[in-house]
Design a protein around this motif. Structure first.
Motif, short mmCIF file in Angstrom:
data_model
loop_
_atom_site.label_atom_id
_atom_site.label_comp_id
_atom_site.label_asym_id
_atom_site.label_seq_id
_atom_site.Cartn_x
_atom_site.Cartn_y
_atom_site.Cartn_z
N SER A 1 0.07 14.61 -2.70
CA SER A 1 0.00 13.15 -2.59
C SER A 1 1.34 12.56 -2.19
O SER A 1 1.40 11.56 -1.47
CB SER A 1 -0.49 12.54 -3.91
OG SER A 1 0.35 12.89 -4.98
N ALA B 1 2.24 10.25 1.10
CA ALA B 1 2.94 8.97 0.99
C ALA B 1 4.19 8.94 1.87
O ALA B 1 4.51 7.92 2.50
CB ALA B 1 3.31 8.69 -0.47
N ASP C 1 0.82 -1.21 0.00
CA ASP C 1 0.00 0.00 0.00
C ASP C 1 0.85 1.26 0.00
O ASP C 1 0.61 2.21 -0.77
CB ASP C 1 -0.94 -0.01 1.20
CG ASP C 1 -0.21 -0.21 2.53
OD1 ASP C 1 0.90 -0.80 2.52
OD2 ASP C 1 -0.75 0.21 3.58
N VAL C 2 1.90 1.27 0.82
CA VAL C 2 2.77 2.45 0.90
C VAL C 2 3.68 2.52 -0.33
O VAL C 2 3.92 3.60 -0.87
CB VAL C 2 3.60 2.42 2.20
CG1 VAL C 2 4.50 3.65 2.29
CG2 VAL C 2 2.69 2.34 3.41
N GLN D 1 2.92 1.57 -3.33
CA GLN D 1 2.11 2.08 -4.43
C GLN D 1 1.84 3.57 -4.26
O GLN D 1 1.83 4.33 -5.24
CB GLN D 1 0.79 1.30 -4.51
CG GLN D 1 -0.10 1.69 -5.68
CD GLN D 1 0.59 1.53 -7.03
OE1 GLN D 1 1.40 0.62 -7.23
NE2 GLN D 1 0.29 2.43 -7.97
N ALA D 2 1.61 4.00 -3.03
CA ALA D 2 1.36 5.42 -2.77
C ALA D 2 2.56 6.26 -3.19
O ALA D 2 2.40 7.35 -3.78
CB ALA D 2 1.03 5.64 -1.31
N ALA E 1 3.12 8.47 5.40
CA ALA E 1 2.77 7.07 5.63
C ALA E 1 4.02 6.21 5.80
O ALA E 1 4.06 5.29 6.62
CB ALA E 1 1.92 6.55 4.48
N THR E 2 5.06 6.52 5.03
CA THR E 2 6.31 5.76 5.14
C THR E 2 6.94 5.97 6.51
O THR E 2 7.38 5.01 7.17
CB THR E 2 7.30 6.20 4.05
OG1 THR E 2 6.69 6.09 2.77
CG2 THR E 2 8.55 5.33 4.08
N SER F 1 2.85 6.17 -7.15
CA SER F 1 1.75 6.78 -7.91
C SER F 1 1.54 8.25 -7.58
O SER F 1 0.67 8.89 -8.18
CB SER F 1 0.45 6.01 -7.64
OG SER F 1 0.09 6.09 -6.28
N ALA F 2 2.33 8.80 -6.64
CA ALA F 2 2.14 10.20 -6.25
C ALA F 2 2.43 11.11 -7.45
O ALA F 2 3.54 11.11 -7.98
CB ALA F 2 3.06 10.54 -5.08
#
Length: 430
Positions: free
Chosen positions: A22, A26, A9-10, A12-13, A29-30, A16-17
């Motif tokens: 975004s 991300a 999930d992270v 991909q975030a 989140a990391t 895709s940012a």
């Protein structure tokens, strides 16, 4: 990949940012993945994060952080850390580097991704004695993680360091993205030897493993690592004696580590090993390190319930130089922390002429198993075997005294690594 840590999930975030907002989300989140480090299924079982690492060059490219090829040299040395502490093995590595090359030739940059530091910290550092003062200590001041990346990149582009030692916390994506364009002089110091950490699978100019267990793991992973070991201050090295301060009616045992290393899941409790050791006639344990009041109460209560005098367990507090204190207190035996052993403290004990006893569970997670390239330590798996382990450690100590100083070459390994820059691995294409 063996010992792989994945967070799709992270990953991909990050990949895709498409805009700054975004990407900031991300990166946040990391940084938040540090919560995973307490997961028993991860701790000691996972180390490499190839999916997250793959995002680092991609994000650097999207931020237009162009490559800055540099020639490796010991001029203009930089240490990039998330933050450093007064005590602890990770922070001691940074201070060792500065001591070897000279504090006045060392610049330290703190990314502070968790925003824990204040500029007052820089003022305190400026007030240290001149001989111990770095050329500069810099705290990234941007109020966003993307801003910190750009700030660090621009700072390195201006300084153009000859060598960058990367010594960050596990999920410091700021440092890795900002320093990727300088990888021709970035050396990845792999200190997170039993936990997931970013950057280990990328082709930096050098991948330096600080512990032997980490090194053999990285070798199997095909990462072309160099084993550089750990060091202690030169004054700590001592010629071992056969008896030290030991007398027939006293056996002084030492251990060192934060109380967190002595708590947690294991087949036994640290208290079980302490009680077994204190059954030895005349035995006492001296505990160096940051021991919280609650932990001290637990130990004293547990000893009393086991019929052992709590006064035989002495909390000695923090120590800036374990090897020197081991000598000063005439310690006879060193017993490593359990259930988590302490690599730096073990090397310090070895340098003081003490073959350490290392308690390890038979089913200990593979990355938590202590290992060392020379046979001057004693493994023990059960409290009831501690008496025999003490005898074995004393016998090894006598053997060390008759064979010179077998740890000296290991200690010198790190000094030589810092003094002489290793040849750079050709940077990977982007």
């Amino acid at each position: 990949m063996e010992f792989e840590y994945r967070r799709p999930d992270v990953e991909q975030a990050l990949l895709s940012a498409k805009d700054v907002a975004s990407l900031e989300a991300a990166l946040t989140a990391t940084a938040g993945l540090k919560a995973d480090l307490d997961d028993p299924a991860i701790r000691g079982h996972q180390m490499f994060s190839p999916g997250l690492d793959a995002a680092i060059p991609t994000v650097a490219r999207r931020l237009d952080l162009h490559d800055v090829p540099l020639t490796k040299t010991n001029d203009r040395i930089c240490i990039v850390a998330t933050r450093l502490y007064e005590f602890g093995g990770h922070s001691k590595v940074a201070s060792d580097i500065a001591a070897i090359v000279g504090p006045g030739d060392t610049t330290v940059v703190y990314t502070d991704i968790d925003r824990e530091l204040r500029h007052q910290n820089l003022l305190n550092l400026r007030r240290t004695p001149a001989d111990n003062r770095h050329r500069a200590d810099l705290l990234l001041g941007a109020n966003t993680l993307v801003g910190k990346i750009l700030e660090l990149y621009n700072l390195m582009a201006a300084v153009r360091p000859g060598r960058i030692f990367l010594l960050t916390h596990h999920f410091d994506m700021v440092a890795l993205i900002a320093l990727w364009p300088f990888r021709s002089v970035v050396e990845y110091l792999h200190h997170a030897d039993h936990l997931p950490t970013l950057g280990a699978t990328l082709p930096w100019s050098a991948h330096a493993d600080l512990t032997w267990g980490c090194h053999t793991t990285c070798q199997r992973a095909g990462l072309n690592p160099t084993y550089v070991g750990l060091t202690v201050t030169p004054t700590a090295l001592t010629t071992p004696s056969t008896t030290g301060g030991k007398t027939p009616d006293r056996l002084r045992i030492a251990t060192c580590g934060h109380s967190a290393k002595y708590r947690g899941a294991g087949t036994y409790r640290w208290l079980d090993f302490a009680v077994a050791a204190l059954q030895r006639p005349g035995a006492e344990i001296v505990h160096f390190g940051d021991a919280e009041d609650a932990f001290q109460r637990e130990i004293r209560q547990g000893l009393a319930e086991a019929g052992v005098d709590p006064a035989a367990y002495v909390f000695a507090g923090l120590t800036p130089g374990l090897a020197e204190d081991l000598r000063a207190r005439e310690v006879d035996v060193y017993l490593s922390s359990y259930p988590v052993s302490g690599g730096k403290a073990i090397v310090e004990a070895m340098s003081a002429g003490l073959p350490p006893i290392v308690p390890l569970d038979p089913d200990c997670p593979p990355l938590l198993r202590f290992d060392f390239p020379t046979d001057i330590w004693v493994e023990v798996s059960r409290p009831q075997d501690i008496n025999g382990a003490i005898d074995a450690a004393l016998a090894k100590r006598a053997a060390m005294a008759g064979a010179g100083d077998p740890i000296a070459a290991e200690v010198e390994r790190f000094n030589a690594y810092v003094r002489t820059p290793p040849a750079a691995t050709p940077p990977a294409a982007r």
